[in-house]
Scaffold this motif. Sequence first.
Motif, PDB file in Angstrom:
ATOM      1  N   PHE A 120       0.836  -1.204   0.000  1.00  0.00           N
ATOM      2  CA  PHE A 120       0.000   0.000   0.000  1.00  0.00           C
ATOM      3  C   PHE A 120       0.868   1.250   0.000  1.00  0.00           C
ATOM      4  O   PHE A 120       1.765   1.408   0.830  1.00  0.00           O
ATOM      5  N   ALA A 169       1.161   4.796   0.892  1.00  0.00           N
ATOM      6  CA  ALA A 169       0.468   5.797   1.704  1.00  0.00           C
ATOM      7  C   ALA A 169       0.873   7.206   1.303  1.00  0.00           C
ATOM      8  O   ALA A 169       0.118   8.157   1.494  1.00  0.00           O
ATOM      9  N   PRO A 191      -8.637  14.794   3.300  1.00  0.00           N
ATOM     10  CA  PRO A 191      -9.613  14.018   4.084  1.00  0.00           C
ATOM     11  C   PRO A 191      -8.914  12.970   4.953  1.00  0.00           C
ATOM     12  O   PRO A 191      -7.713  12.760   4.829  1.00  0.00           O
ATOM     13  N   GLY A 204      -7.284   9.744   6.275  1.00  0.00           N
ATOM     14  CA  GLY A 204      -6.613   8.646   5.589  1.00  0.00           C
ATOM     15  C   GLY A 204      -5.898   9.061   4.323  1.00  0.00           C
ATOM     16  O   GLY A 204      -5.455   8.226   3.545  1.00  0.00           O
ATOM     17  N   ALA A 205      -5.728  10.372   4.103  1.00  0.00           N
ATOM     18  CA  ALA A 205      -5.105  10.833   2.869  1.00  0.00           C
ATOM     19  C   ALA A 205      -3.589  10.633   2.888  1.00  0.00           C
ATOM     20  O   ALA A 205      -2.958  10.535   1.841  1.00  0.00           O
ATOM     21  N   GLY A 206      -3.018  10.583   4.069  1.00  0.00           N
ATOM     22  CA  GLY A 206      -1.565  10.422   4.179  1.00  0.00           C
ATOM     23  C   GLY A 206      -0.883  11.611   4.839  1.00  0.00           C
ATOM     24  O   GLY A 206       0.326  11.760   4.753  1.00  0.00           O
ATOM     25  N   LYS A 207      -1.647  12.458   5.525  1.00  0.00           N
ATOM     26  CA  LYS A 207      -1.064  13.634   6.178  1.00  0.00           C
ATOM     27  C   LYS A 207      -0.131  13.230   7.306  1.00  0.00           C
ATOM     28  O   LYS A 207       1.026  13.662   7.365  1.00  0.00           O
ATOM     29  N   THR A 208      -0.645  12.398   8.207  1.00  0.00           N
ATOM     30  CA  THR A 208       0.165  11.981   9.350  1.00  0.00           C
ATOM     31  C   THR A 208       1.418  11.242   8.880  1.00  0.00           C
ATOM     32  O   THR A 208       2.517  11.488   9.384  1.00  0.00           O
ATOM     33  N   THR A 209       1.239  10.376   7.905  1.00  0.00           N
ATOM     34  CA  THR A 209       2.384   9.630   7.378  1.00  0.00           C
ATOM     35  C   THR A 209       3.470  10.585   6.886  1.00  0.00           C
ATOM     36  O   THR A 209       4.653  10.421   7.204  1.00  0.00           O
TER      37      THR A 209
HETATM   38  N1  LIG Z   1       1.367   1.454   9.997  1.00  0.00           N
HETATM   39  C1  LIG Z   1       0.562   1.416   8.913  1.00  0.00           C
HETATM   40  N2  LIG Z   1       0.450   0.289   8.208  1.00  0.00           N
HETATM   41  C2  LIG Z   1      -0.344   0.237   7.115  1.00  0.00           C
HETATM   42  N3  LIG Z   1      -1.061   1.272   6.660  1.00  0.00           N
HETATM   43  C3  LIG Z   1      -0.994   2.434   7.330  1.00  0.00           C
HETATM   44  C4  LIG Z   1      -0.178   2.566   8.497  1.00  0.00           C
HETATM   45  N4  LIG Z   1      -0.296   3.834   8.954  1.00  0.00           N
HETATM   46  C5  LIG Z   1      -1.150   4.453   8.106  1.00  0.00           C
HETATM   47  N5  LIG Z   1      -1.582   3.614   7.137  1.00  0.00           N
HETATM   48  C6  LIG Z   1      -2.486   3.942   6.026  1.00  0.00           C
HETATM   49  O1  LIG Z   1      -1.958   5.034   5.347  1.00  0.00           O
HETATM   50  C7  LIG Z   1      -2.995   5.890   4.938  1.00  0.00           C
HETATM   51  C8  LIG Z   1      -2.684   7.286   5.379  1.00  0.00           C
HETATM   52  O2  LIG Z   1      -2.796   7.376   6.793  1.00  0.00           O
HETATM   53  P1  LIG Z   1      -2.547   8.726   7.581  1.00  0.00           P
HETATM   54  O3  LIG Z   1      -1.277   9.317   7.125  1.00  0.00           O
HETATM   55  O4  LIG Z   1      -2.658   8.440   9.027  1.00  0.00           O
HETATM   56  O5  LIG Z   1      -3.777   9.599   7.102  1.00  0.00           O
HETATM   57  P2  LIG Z   1      -4.253  11.030   7.617  1.00  0.00           P
HETATM   58  O6  LIG Z   1      -3.347  11.476   8.703  1.00  0.00           O
HETATM   59  O7  LIG Z   1      -4.210  11.876   6.423  1.00  0.00           O
HETATM   60  O8  LIG Z   1      -5.667  10.862   8.100  1.00  0.00           O
HETATM   61  C9  LIG Z   1      -4.283   5.347   5.507  1.00  0.00           C
HETATM   62  O9  LIG Z   1      -4.972   4.683   4.463  1.00  0.00           O
HETATM   63  C10 LIG Z   1      -3.842   4.372   6.535  1.00  0.00           C
HETATM   64  O10 LIG Z   1      -4.722   3.299   6.602  1.00  0.00           O
END
Ligand SMILES: Nc1ncnc2c1ncn2[C@@H]1O[C@H](COP(=O)(O)OP(=O)(O)O)[C@@H](O)[C@H]1O
Lengths: 259, 573
Positions: A18, A20, A39, A41-46
């Motif tokens: 996946f 991200a 929105p 799950g967009a990938g902001k935190t990542t």
């Molecule tokens: N440790 C992980 N393993 C697998 N998928 C992850 C993990 N952390 C986040 N994701 C996926 O990465 C995507 C982006 O997550 P995240 O960055 O938290 O979104 P946001 O902060 O924008 O709401 C999401 O679809 C989430 O399910």
Amino acid sequence: MAEPAVMLDGISKQYGSFLAADNISITVPKGELFGFLGPNGAGKTTTIKMMTGLLEPTDGTIEIGGVDMWKHPLQAKKKIAYVPDHPTLYEKLTGWEYVRFIASVFGIPARQAEEKAVRLFDLFSLGSRADELIEGYSHGMKQKMALTGALLHDPDVIFLDEPTVGLDPKSAKTLKDLLRQLCDDGTTVFVSTHILEIAQEMCDRIGIIRDGKIAALGTMEELRGESSASLEDIFLELTGDEEQQELIRELAGGRSDAP
Amino acid sequence: MIRTLLGVQARMLKHTMETNKTGTNVSHAIIGFVVILFLLFALNIVTSLPTAYDTELVELLFSYVFMMVLGLILLMGVPQVFKHLYASRDLTFLFTLPIKVSHIFWVKYIQSFLNIPAALFIVTFLPGLAYGLHAGVHGFFYPALLVVTLAIPALGVAAAYFINMGLVHIIPAKRANELMTVMSAVSGVLVYGMFQLPNLLTEPGPGSETALPTGLLPEMPAWLPMSWGASALTSAMAGDVSFLLPTVGLAVAAAGLSFAASALVEKGFRSGWIQLNEGKNKKKKAGEKGRRFKVGSPVAEIGWKEWRYMKRDIREWLIFMPFVFLFIFMGFGYTAGSSSVAAFRELDPVLSWTAVQAAALFIYAFFNGSLSASFVAREAGSTWMLHVLPLTGVQIACGKLWMSWLIPFLPVSVLQMTAGILLGWPVSFFLLGLVLSALISPALSALGIWTGAIGGKYNPSNPQNRLQFAPSLLMLVLSYVYVLLTLIPVLLVVVPAESAGLFEKVAGGGIIGGSASAAASLLQLKLTNSALVTAGSILVFLFLTIGTCVAFLYLAGRRIEQGIQVSMPDSKE
Ligand SMILES: Nc1ncnc2c1ncn2[C@@H]1O[C@H](COP(=O)(O)OP(=O)(O)O)[C@@H](O)[C@H]1O
Ligand SMILES: [Mg+2]
């Protein structure tokens, strides 16, 4: 031209199969308040985690004030501060002890750290609780304590992940004003949010992320002027569209019909 | 409803296993393997027992086996039940659903039983069965065995529930968070008391070792449930119908206690849970007001942070439980046999010093690693902070090292000094003892830091258990290997060269013979060149102790920089 405060070049993050974050490139000049809008799950935190050295990117480089975060982490980390969306602080420390810990790590002289902390505590109305253990704080108070810790060492760049989520309106207002003030004084702020209004009213420039990709980048006026279909979709998703409103009405109606 | 809930639990367990890291699954497999090995071992022993049995002896054996079963269930079950009852994360959610509290309770009860108690049932029932077949006992034995081996663990679980629900109400709400600690302590004391009970009631006579069986193992009072079970089984073996009374009695007792526990549920379970969760939000003042604001070095400050964490959560003190038990045992030993202590005093200081050093090193090897590892695993949810702060991994490791080393070092040294005064050591012995401990123990703590970094685990409701199984095993083995290695140069310095002949006698093949011959030749060398061997030994010793410490600090630092992951198992485990 001076070094940009934050430079992302082709950042990707792969979780298994996946993707991200997909080839994200952003440059934030010094003193800008940059909004990272998207929105859930967009990938902001990542992305923010990669920028703060918490998550190693699968690909690409990150520079903070010209220093590569992953090649010279210590130097880069001295320049930044990070307030996560769910700040888990050291719960068994008091507010003051937490400040003392941060001050020691950054080698801030005691007098200076104390003065600064007192001012920040006042600003966030934390003063009366600063001698209590953090574990007794509410979510919003923890967030404000994390902010205090983040601002203590006058970082060049502050990363905030959904900072307004746990805050009451007054604190949210204080925070917005504070961030604005910091940027005017030359600090760079990188803030993520899923709330359109917040991005709109306080950010200099906005990057819109969706499904790990940067969908658009620019000032709010530029974005509004741009009339691409995908951008429209995103705005609808962020505001809630007609169809959704309809659905909500139906659900509400359905309930009153039920026996 | 109960079936729905159990189904959900089973599915969650399945998914947990699927998504677990392989390491966790491997360690579970190892545990399973150990149980099977134990079972095979027990079966082997049982089937090689003589078929002709002494009824009295067998009854005694049974009652002790059951006592151990009950003891184990209380020791591990009381905290476990506490987790199931009050610390599970799903409770908040379940309580908002329209489910009867008693149903939730029964699900938790079954979950508790399907844990250690079920394993204990298997390891008592199967060997019992094998023994019955082997000895060709009467047919009554088999149903009795089934009932008794089921009823005893059930009794233990029910007792664990009672203890939990009772204590939850006695303990003031603001202390409720520390309940888990109290639970473990209480269960430890209970079990200890249980094992001491027969001992205290019967005084073994002189030369008791020959007077089997009553001399070696004191008899148990007949009113204890273990004795019921044992007498049920022995009567059944002989085909005596009187086995029915204790068998049925035990089953009724187990069922009765379980239902009584479920009847208490509404009061003890839900209200206790509410109390517990309200207790959490009580404000706690940590009186440091008015003190001057100070800033220290990052390494020092990390150490102090860890200290505050330990100090402020009684649950953390659980890690000292082994110490407490050690003292209790020592205290018992002292009062029980003051003559032997007197004899100990007469000992040559060299011998007593060696014994005390060995004990101290044993404690360090046993204790330091797990303490330090818990200092790393404690970061759990806050690991992000250490990563974002401009700290090197080695700085973090050092910060955790100094405090986790000092915490055991101070009390053990005080104990050593006390022993030394009592035993009349010369001053040089005191110094030597301190220097030895101070040099040997830091590496053990560094090893723990590293282990915590590779295999930390954090469960807020079970804080004393902070390492995954496989890493903790590795750490224990490494700790003892390290201590033994460091002792080689120490012994070379201490043991007089003249005793070379002694080792030559043992010298030969195999590990023992081989090391004896190596020792003999080294001592021979010492005989001819004392200064060289002494100096060499000291160098090797310093290299080993300091080198190991530095190496593990470095490894831990590297690991921390790469990003430690503290696994946070669900409180169900
Ligand atoms: N440790 C992980 N393993 C697998 N998928 C992850 C993990 N952390 C986040 N994701 C996926 O990465 C995507 C982006 O997550 P995240 O960055 O938290 O979104 P946001 O902060 O924008 O709401 C999401 O679809 C989430 O399910
Ligand atoms: Mg997020």
